[in-house]
Structure formats: C-alpha cells, structure tokens
Enzyme design. Structure first.
Site, PDB file in Angstrom:
ATOM      1  N   LYS A 195       0.834  -1.215   0.000  1.00 45.76           N
ATOM      2  CA  LYS A 195       0.000   0.000   0.000  1.00 45.76           C
ATOM      3  C   LYS A 195       0.866   1.261   0.000  1.00 45.76           C
ATOM      4  O   LYS A 195       0.671   2.161  -0.803  1.00 45.76           O
ATOM      5  CB  LYS A 195      -0.933   0.026   1.230  1.00 45.76           C
ATOM      6  CG  LYS A 195      -1.874  -1.159   1.321  1.00 45.76           C
ATOM      7  CD  LYS A 195      -2.820  -1.028   2.513  1.00 45.76           C
ATOM      8  CE  LYS A 195      -2.138  -1.080   3.869  1.00 45.76           C
ATOM      9  NZ  LYS A 195      -1.466  -2.353   4.169  1.00 45.76           N
TER      10      LYS A 195
ATOM     11  N   ARG B 150      10.741  -1.095  11.474  1.00 42.96           N
ATOM     12  CA  ARG B 150       9.620  -0.741  12.352  1.00 42.96           C
ATOM     13  C   ARG B 150       9.524  -1.688  13.540  1.00 42.96           C
ATOM     14  O   ARG B 150       9.802  -2.868  13.422  1.00 42.96           O
ATOM     15  CB  ARG B 150       8.310  -0.800  11.543  1.00 42.96           C
ATOM     16  CG  ARG B 150       7.955   0.521  10.905  1.00 42.96           C
ATOM     17  CD  ARG B 150       6.873   0.397   9.867  1.00 42.96           C
ATOM     18  NE  ARG B 150       5.679  -0.332  10.281  1.00 42.96           N
ATOM     19  CZ  ARG B 150       4.590  -0.436   9.514  1.00 42.96           C
ATOM     20  NH1 ARG B 150       4.558   0.135   8.324  1.00 42.96           N
ATOM     21  NH2 ARG B 150       3.545  -1.109   9.936  1.00 42.96           N
TER      22      ARG B 150
ATOM     23  N   ARG C  24     -10.178   0.522   8.115  1.00 42.92           N
ATOM     24  CA  ARG C  24      -9.754  -0.840   8.435  1.00 42.92           C
ATOM     25  C   ARG C  24     -10.827  -1.627   9.146  1.00 42.92           C
ATOM     26  O   ARG C  24     -10.620  -2.805   9.457  1.00 42.92           O
ATOM     27  CB  ARG C  24      -8.551  -0.772   9.379  1.00 42.92           C
ATOM     28  CG  ARG C  24      -7.227  -0.756   8.701  1.00 42.92           C
ATOM     29  CD  ARG C  24      -6.221  -0.514   9.788  1.00 42.92           C
ATOM     30  NE  ARG C  24      -5.085  -1.347   9.662  1.00 42.92           N
ATOM     31  CZ  ARG C  24      -3.939  -0.957   9.110  1.00 42.92           C
ATOM     32  NH1 ARG C  24      -3.829   0.254   8.597  1.00 42.92           N
ATOM     33  NH2 ARG C  24      -2.923  -1.755   9.067  1.00 42.92           N
TER      34      ARG C  24
ATOM     35  N   ARG D 136      -0.891  -9.091  12.976  1.00 44.92           N
ATOM     36  CA  ARG D 136      -1.453  -8.042  12.114  1.00 44.92           C
ATOM     37  C   ARG D 136      -2.248  -8.659  10.967  1.00 44.92           C
ATOM     38  O   ARG D 136      -3.297  -8.146  10.585  1.00 44.92           O
ATOM     39  CB  ARG D 136      -0.334  -7.150  11.562  1.00 44.92           C
ATOM     40  CG  ARG D 136       0.147  -6.117  12.577  1.00 44.92           C
ATOM     41  CD  ARG D 136       1.533  -5.592  12.275  1.00 44.92           C
ATOM     42  NE  ARG D 136       1.665  -4.960  10.980  1.00 44.92           N
ATOM     43  CZ  ARG D 136       2.831  -4.742  10.377  1.00 44.92           C
ATOM     44  NH1 ARG D 136       3.961  -5.116  10.959  1.00 44.92           N
ATOM     45  NH2 ARG D 136       2.873  -4.153   9.216  1.00 44.92           N
TER      46      ARG D 136
ATOM     47  N   ARG E 167      11.788  -5.482   5.296  1.00 42.32           N
ATOM     48  CA  ARG E 167      11.535  -4.065   4.971  1.00 42.32           C
ATOM     49  C   ARG E 167      12.449  -3.157   5.798  1.00 42.32           C
ATOM     50  O   ARG E 167      12.700  -3.394   6.972  1.00 42.32           O
ATOM     51  CB  ARG E 167      10.074  -3.712   5.253  1.00 42.32           C
ATOM     52  CG  ARG E 167       9.822  -2.196   5.158  1.00 42.32           C
ATOM     53  CD  ARG E 167       8.372  -1.853   5.158  1.00 42.32           C
ATOM     54  NE  ARG E 167       7.657  -2.407   6.282  1.00 42.32           N
ATOM     55  CZ  ARG E 167       6.332  -2.413   6.361  1.00 42.32           C
ATOM     56  NH1 ARG E 167       5.607  -1.895   5.398  1.00 42.32           N
ATOM     57  NH2 ARG E 167       5.746  -2.923   7.420  1.00 42.32           N
TER      58      ARG E 167
HETATM   59  P1  AP5 Z   1       4.823  -1.555   1.912  1.00 35.62           P
HETATM   60  O1  AP5 Z   1       4.526  -0.739   0.702  1.00 35.62           O
HETATM   61  O2  AP5 Z   1       5.527  -0.918   3.037  1.00 35.62           O
HETATM   62  O3  AP5 Z   1       3.475  -2.297   2.397  1.00 35.62           O
HETATM   63  P2  AP5 Z   1       2.202  -1.771   3.188  1.00 35.62           P
HETATM   64  O4  AP5 Z   1       1.014  -2.392   2.547  1.00 35.62           O
HETATM   65  O5  AP5 Z   1       2.219  -0.288   3.299  1.00 35.62           O
HETATM   66  O6  AP5 Z   1       2.448  -2.490   4.578  1.00 35.62           O
HETATM   67  P3  AP5 Z   1       2.331  -1.940   6.076  1.00 35.62           P
HETATM   68  O7  AP5 Z   1       3.070  -2.900   6.919  1.00 35.62           O
HETATM   69  O8  AP5 Z   1       2.685  -0.499   6.149  1.00 35.62           O
HETATM   70  O9  AP5 Z   1       0.804  -2.108   6.305  1.00 35.62           O
HETATM   71  P4  AP5 Z   1       0.072  -2.155   7.646  1.00 35.62           P
HETATM   72  O10 AP5 Z   1      -1.316  -1.998   7.210  1.00 35.62           O
HETATM   73  O11 AP5 Z   1       0.363  -3.364   8.448  1.00 35.62           O
HETATM   74  O12 AP5 Z   1       0.730  -0.981   8.491  1.00 35.62           O
HETATM   75  P5  AP5 Z   1       0.248   0.512   8.794  1.00 35.62           P
HETATM   76  O13 AP5 Z   1       1.454   1.344   8.881  1.00 35.62           O
HETATM   77  O14 AP5 Z   1      -0.831   0.907   7.903  1.00 35.62           O
HETATM   78  O15 AP5 Z   1       5.649  -2.850   1.416  1.00 35.62           O
HETATM   79  C1  AP5 Z   1       6.102  -3.840   2.324  1.00 35.62           C
HETATM   80  C2  AP5 Z   1       7.481  -4.364   1.885  1.00 35.62           C
HETATM   81  O16 AP5 Z   1       7.360  -5.076   0.658  1.00 35.62           O
HETATM   82  C3  AP5 Z   1       8.523  -3.259   1.620  1.00 35.62           C
HETATM   83  O17 AP5 Z   1       9.789  -3.734   2.005  1.00 35.62           O
HETATM   84  C4  AP5 Z   1       8.463  -3.065   0.098  1.00 35.62           C
HETATM   85  O18 AP5 Z   1       9.710  -2.619  -0.426  1.00 35.62           O
HETATM   86  C5  AP5 Z   1       8.127  -4.467  -0.376  1.00 35.62           C
HETATM   87  N1  AP5 Z   1       7.270  -4.486  -1.565  1.00 35.62           N
HETATM   88  C6  AP5 Z   1       6.228  -3.645  -1.870  1.00 35.62           C
HETATM   89  N2  AP5 Z   1       5.640  -4.004  -3.029  1.00 35.62           N
HETATM   90  C7  AP5 Z   1       6.312  -5.112  -3.474  1.00 35.62           C
HETATM   91  C8  AP5 Z   1       6.168  -5.956  -4.621  1.00 35.62           C
HETATM   92  N3  AP5 Z   1       5.207  -5.735  -5.543  1.00 35.62           N
HETATM   93  N4  AP5 Z   1       7.020  -6.996  -4.744  1.00 35.62           N
HETATM   94  C9  AP5 Z   1       7.992  -7.228  -3.816  1.00 35.62           C
HETATM   95  N5  AP5 Z   1       8.193  -6.463  -2.705  1.00 35.62           N
HETATM   96  C10 AP5 Z   1       7.351  -5.415  -2.539  1.00 35.62           C
HETATM   97  O19 AP5 Z   1      -0.342   0.333  10.270  1.00 35.62           O
HETATM   98  C11 AP5 Z   1       0.492   0.032  11.344  1.00 35.62           C
HETATM   99  C12 AP5 Z   1      -0.312  -0.049  12.622  1.00 35.62           C
HETATM  100  O20 AP5 Z   1      -0.920   1.227  12.892  1.00 35.62           O
HETATM  101  C13 AP5 Z   1      -1.496  -1.017  12.620  1.00 35.62           C
HETATM  102  O21 AP5 Z   1      -1.081  -2.338  12.943  1.00 35.62           O
HETATM  103  C14 AP5 Z   1      -2.401  -0.415  13.688  1.00 35.62           C
HETATM  104  O22 AP5 Z   1      -1.929  -0.694  14.981  1.00 35.62           O
HETATM  105  C15 AP5 Z   1      -2.225   1.083  13.440  1.00 35.62           C
HETATM  106  N6  AP5 Z   1      -3.206   1.595  12.461  1.00 35.62           N
HETATM  107  C16 AP5 Z   1      -2.927   2.139  11.244  1.00 35.62           C
HETATM  108  N7  AP5 Z   1      -4.054   2.485  10.611  1.00 35.62           N
HETATM  109  C17 AP5 Z   1      -5.076   2.145  11.439  1.00 35.62           C
HETATM  110  C18 AP5 Z   1      -6.497   2.226  11.331  1.00 35.62           C
HETATM  111  N8  AP5 Z   1      -7.094   2.720  10.237  1.00 35.62           N
HETATM  112  N9  AP5 Z   1      -7.237   1.770  12.374  1.00 35.62           N
HETATM  113  C19 AP5 Z   1      -6.648   1.267  13.490  1.00 35.62           C
HETATM  114  N10 AP5 Z   1      -5.311   1.148  13.641  1.00 35.62           N
HETATM  115  C20 AP5 Z   1      -4.538   1.592  12.630  1.00 35.62           C
HETATM  116 MG    MG Z   2       2.401   1.085   4.893  1.00 32.09          MG
END
Ligand code: AP5
Ligand code: MG
Ligand code: ZN
Length: 217
Positions: free
Chosen positions: A13, A160, A88, A171, A127
C-alpha cells in the site's frame, strides 16, 4: 480523485500510494505513518497508540476516525487524496462515508491489493524505512545502494517496531478478521477494483494506473 488503498499488511500500500500521490499531485494519507510520527514525538496520541501498534492490534476506531477527519478537511486534500491504511473496520468505513457526505464528496475507487500471508511475512521482515523521508526499501527486492542509507536523501534506514514475525502474523490475523469485510462493503457500492499484488512493484503500479485511467475518463 479520492482513493482508498486496501490490502493486508505488507501488500504494498505505502509503496504504491507514494507513487500515485506523486503522479496525481494528491497527498498520501497514511494513518500508520501519522500514528508512528506521534509515537516518535511522544505526544498524547502517540502514547495511547503505541501499545496497540506494537502488539499488532488496531488503534481504537474513535481515535483513528478523529485523525482522518481532521486530515481530510485540510486544504491540500481539496483536489483529492489517497487513503493508505484507512478504513480498516466497517465502523471506520461508515464514519468515512459520513465525513465525505458532510464535505459533499465521494470515494471514486477502492484499490484492493491482494497478497497471500506467506508472501507478506517475507516482505515485511526484510523491509527497511528511511527515518528522514519515509522511503520504503526491501533488502532483497528493492535494496538501498549503500547498506543502511537512503538513496533519496541519505537518511538512516530503520526497521519498524511492529515488523517482527510474530507481530506480523497477528497483524495479518487482525486484517482477516476486521478489514477483509470491507472488500464486500465496497464491492456492493460498485467501486472496488482488484489488483494482483504478488507481481513486482512496476507491474502492480501499471495495473493500478490502468484502473485509474479508466476511472478518470
Ligand atoms: P509496503 O509498501 O511498506 O506495504 P504496506 O502495505 O504499506 O504495509 P504496512 O506494513 O505499512 O501495512 P500495515 O497496514 O500493516 O501498516 P500501517 O502502517 O498501515 O511494502 C512492504 C514491503 O514489501 C517493503 O519492504 C516493500 O519494499 C516491499 N514491496 C512492496 N511491493 C512489493 C512488490 N510488488 N514486490 C515485492 N516487494 C514489494 O499500520 C500500522 C499499525 O498502525 C497497525 O497495525 C495499527 O496498529 C495502526 N493503524 C494504522 N491504521 C489504522 C487504522 N485505520 N485503524 C486502526 N489502527 C490503525
Ligand atoms: Mg504502509
Ligand atoms: Zn530518505
């Protein structure tokens, strides 16, 4: 264009949102990034959110909804925005509908990036992120030129706190339980677009661009 990027942790994402934001000149609104910034600064929000995040649990709806409402009413979101990691839960999606209604706007498309659990675990444990500019790297698929240093700004790369394997599994479980129901929610509204997120970054990017091209037309 008002967009949502839906997908499991590690689906890509953030990687794709940054690109779309740049290409269309609209801000990326990542609730994860906003929360991590609050944790790093040690604000009251950060203190509240930290424990949930480090356990791989969702931060309570009312907190995140408040953040998004405030963010989407800022001036730079007038031309559009791309939500990354929000909504979410069904409650968050309903709150978003209400916020959009109050602003006289609509969500134009929900891009659902599909990647299976084993693949996201591999992605996330390798990552690395830039402390300064937020650029996202992968030690195998997208490594920085110099170990531990950001190609774009020279900033330091870090891992992270919630990117340990056991937290990633939690997660993913939370995603399946709370977030996956949103796929049907948006399918029923006729604005859901599926993308195969297992392809490489460029291929996923062009699939998304072709969808957005059709929507704009
Ligand atoms: P990356 O692009 O970083 O993936 P991502 O989908 O953004 O993954 P996240 O881990 O950020 O998602 P998340 O939803 O768990 O975390 P968030 O920060 O939103 O890519 C991942 C890796 O793969 C990278 O190394 C990249 O280089 C590689 N990659 C990408 N595309 C690729 C491809 N096509 N092929 C190969 N490699 C690839 O949330 C974190 C925490 O915050 C949550 O757990 C929760 O506690 C809280 N939170 C956030 N939003 C909310 C909400 N709306 N409600 C409640 N709690 C929330
Ligand atoms: Mg992300
Ligand atoms: Zn950087």
């Amino acid at each position: 264009m008002n967009l949502i990027l839906l997908g499991a942790p590690g689906a890509g994402k953030g990687t794709q949102a940054k690109f779309i934001a740049e290409k269309y000149g609209i801000p990326q609104v990542s609730t994860g990034d906003i929360l991590r910034e609050a944790v790093a600064k040690g604000t009251e929000l950060g203190r509240k959110a930290k424990e949930f995040m480090n356990q791989g649990k969702l931060v309570p709806d009312e907190i995140v909804i408040g953040i998004v409402k405030e963010r989407l009413t800022q001036k730079d979101c007038e031309k559009g925005f791309i939500l990354d990691g929000f909504p979410r839960t069904i409650a968050q999606a309903e709150a978003l509908d209400k916020i959009m209604g109050e602003m006289g706007k609509e969500i134009d498309a929900v891009i659902n990036v599909n990647v299976p659990e084993e693949e996201v675990v591999k992605r996330i444990v390798n990552r690395r992120i830039c402390k300064k500019c937020g650029a996202i790297y992968h030690l195998i698929h997208n490594p920085p030129k110099k170990n531990g240093v950001c190609d774009k700004c020279g900033g330091e790369l870090y891992q992270r706190d919630d990117d340990r394997e056991e937290v990633v599994r939690e997660r993913f479980a939370v995603y399946k339980r709370s977030t996956q129901p949103l796929i049907d929610y948006y399918k029923k509204k006729g604005i859901l677009y599926d993308v195969d997120g297992t392809k490489d970054v460029e291929a996923v990017r062009s699939e998304i661009l072709s969808i957005l091209g059709k929507i704009k037309a």
